[in-house]
Motif scaffolding. Sequence first.
Motif, PDB file in Angstrom:
ATOM      1  N   GLU A 132       0.788  -1.232   0.000  1.00  0.00           N
ATOM      2  CA  GLU A 132       0.000   0.000   0.000  1.00  0.00           C
ATOM      3  C   GLU A 132       0.819   1.281   0.000  1.00  0.00           C
ATOM      4  N   ASP A 133       2.035   1.257   0.520  1.00  0.00           N
ATOM      5  CA  ASP A 133       2.834   2.491   0.537  1.00  0.00           C
ATOM      6  C   ASP A 133       4.158   2.249  -0.190  1.00  0.00           C
ATOM      7  N   ASP A 134       4.977   3.270  -0.288  1.00  0.00           N
ATOM      8  CA  ASP A 134       6.225   3.169  -1.041  1.00  0.00           C
ATOM      9  C   ASP A 134       7.172   2.121  -0.462  1.00  0.00           C
ATOM     10  N   THR A 135       7.260   2.039   0.855  1.00  0.00           N
ATOM     11  CA  THR A 135       8.133   1.053   1.495  1.00  0.00           C
ATOM     12  C   THR A 135       7.654  -0.360   1.183  1.00  0.00           C
ATOM     13  N   GLU A 136       6.362  -0.611   1.309  1.00  0.00           N
ATOM     14  CA  GLU A 136       5.822  -1.937   1.010  1.00  0.00           C
ATOM     15  C   GLU A 136       6.012  -2.280  -0.466  1.00  0.00           C
ATOM     16  N   LYS A 137       5.855  -1.308  -1.350  1.00  0.00           N
ATOM     17  CA  LYS A 137       6.054  -1.546  -2.786  1.00  0.00           C
ATOM     18  C   LYS A 137       7.513  -1.858  -3.089  1.00  0.00           C
ATOM     19  N   ARG A 138       8.438  -1.154  -2.446  1.00  0.00           N
ATOM     20  CA  ARG A 138       9.866  -1.426  -2.629  1.00  0.00           C
ATOM     21  C   ARG A 138      10.204  -2.834  -2.150  1.00  0.00           C
ATOM     22  N   ARG A 139       9.687  -3.224  -0.978  1.00  0.00           N
ATOM     23  CA  ARG A 139       9.937  -4.568  -0.451  1.00  0.00           C
ATOM     24  C   ARG A 139       9.315  -5.638  -1.350  1.00  0.00           C
ATOM     25  N   PHE A 140       8.139  -5.362  -1.868  1.00  0.00           N
ATOM     26  CA  PHE A 140       7.456  -6.278  -2.785  1.00  0.00           C
ATOM     27  C   PHE A 140       8.305  -6.511  -4.036  1.00  0.00           C
ATOM     28  N   ASP A 141       8.778  -5.434  -4.651  1.00  0.00           N
ATOM     29  CA  ASP A 141       9.598  -5.542  -5.869  1.00  0.00           C
ATOM     30  C   ASP A 141      10.903  -6.290  -5.600  1.00  0.00           C
ATOM     31  N   ALA A 142      11.543  -5.989  -4.478  1.00  0.00           N
ATOM     32  CA  ALA A 142      12.787  -6.681  -4.129  1.00  0.00           C
ATOM     33  C   ALA A 142      12.530  -8.163  -3.858  1.00  0.00           C
ATOM     34  N   ALA A 143      11.397  -8.476  -3.259  1.00  0.00           N
ATOM     35  CA  ALA A 143      11.050  -9.878  -2.981  1.00  0.00           C
ATOM     36  C   ALA A 143      10.831 -10.649  -4.278  1.00  0.00           C
ATOM     37  N   ILE A 144      10.250 -10.014  -5.274  1.00  0.00           N
ATOM     38  CA  ILE A 144      10.063 -10.670  -6.571  1.00  0.00           C
ATOM     39  C   ILE A 144      11.432 -11.026  -7.168  1.00  0.00           C
ATOM     40  N   ARG A 145      12.389 -10.107  -7.070  1.00  0.00           N
ATOM     41  CA  ARG A 145      13.737 -10.376  -7.602  1.00  0.00           C
ATOM     42  C   ARG A 145      14.404 -11.521  -6.835  1.00  0.00           C
ATOM     43  N   ARG A 146      14.268 -11.541  -5.509  1.00  0.00           N
ATOM     44  CA  ARG A 146      14.857 -12.633  -4.721  1.00  0.00           C
ATOM     45  C   ARG A 146      14.196 -13.965  -5.064  1.00  0.00           C
ATOM     46  N   ARG A 147      12.878 -13.945  -5.259  1.00  0.00           N
ATOM     47  CA  ARG A 147      12.165 -15.177  -5.625  1.00  0.00           C
ATOM     48  C   ARG A 147      12.671 -15.703  -6.955  1.00  0.00           C
ATOM     49  N   GLN A 148      12.838 -14.828  -7.918  1.00  0.00           N
ATOM     50  CA  GLN A 148      13.333 -15.254  -9.228  1.00  0.00           C
ATOM     51  C   GLN A 148      14.738 -15.842  -9.101  1.00  0.00           C
ATOM     52  N   ALA A 149      15.582 -15.241  -8.285  1.00  0.00           N
ATOM     53  CA  ALA A 149      16.925 -15.769  -8.061  1.00  0.00           C
ATOM     54  C   ALA A 149      16.867 -17.154  -7.426  1.00  0.00           C
ATOM     55  N   ARG A 150      15.944 -17.349  -6.457  1.00  0.00           N
ATOM     56  CA  ARG A 150      15.798 -18.672  -5.833  1.00  0.00           C
ATOM     57  C   ARG A 150      15.347 -19.702  -6.854  1.00  0.00           C
ATOM     58  N   LEU A 151      14.387 -19.325  -7.699  1.00  0.00           N
ATOM     59  CA  LEU A 151      13.898 -20.241  -8.730  1.00  0.00           C
ATOM     60  C   LEU A 151      15.000 -20.573  -9.740  1.00  0.00           C
ATOM     61  N   ASN A 152      15.799 -19.584 -10.109  1.00  0.00           N
ATOM     62  CA  ASN A 152      16.919 -19.832 -11.032  1.00  0.00           C
ATOM     63  C   ASN A 152      17.926 -20.777 -10.408  1.00  0.00           C
ATOM     64  N   ASP A 153      18.238 -20.580  -9.108  1.00  0.00           N
ATOM     65  CA  ASP A 153      19.167 -21.467  -8.426  1.00  0.00           C
ATOM     66  C   ASP A 153      18.641 -22.892  -8.376  1.00  0.00           C
ATOM     67  N   LYS A 154      17.351 -23.023  -8.106  1.00  0.00           N
ATOM     68  CA  LYS A 154      16.721 -24.341  -8.034  1.00  0.00           C
ATOM     69  C   LYS A 154      16.762 -25.041  -9.399  1.00  0.00           C
TER      70      LYS A 154
END
Length: 157
Positions: free
Chosen positions: A132-154
């Motif tokens: 809902e706010d800028d901090t949550e949106k920043r964390r959301f976007d960063a989490a998507i990148r970390r998830r993609q990295a985890r999936l690539n590693d897997k």
Amino acid sequence: MEKSKSVSSSQVVMTQLVLPSHTNALDTVFGGTVMSWIDISAAIAAQRHAGKNVVTASIDRLSFIAPIKKGWVVNLKASVNFASRTSMEVGVRVDAENPNTSEMFHTASAYLTFVAIGSDGKPSPIPAIVPEDDTEKRRFDAAIRRRQARLNDKAST
């Protein structure tokens, strides 16, 4: 099941007092104790979001930044950063407070992945997360990148 939930609907603030049983020979808290507190606070946030039982799938990153001394107060803040179909990332920030001086110290941060488990014991769908706010949106976007990295590693193993 709800289609989506806000980040604030599942946030956790957990407080611990560092007792002598939590400390090592240096009178600072054992890293494993902090890890346990992180896992518990993150699991509560994940369970609140999912509305069902969850299991820890991974700890993506855990960084110890500063020691926590005996007698200090430890505050853990856990928030769901991102949710996919059955799993979610939870970020945890650990701050310690010297009760004699009221000074606050950032002492650790971690990202954990949880999977929701249905009554059949299998992964179960969960609501999306709505930042809902800028901090949550920043964390959301960063989490998507970390998830993609985890999936690539897997995929590469």
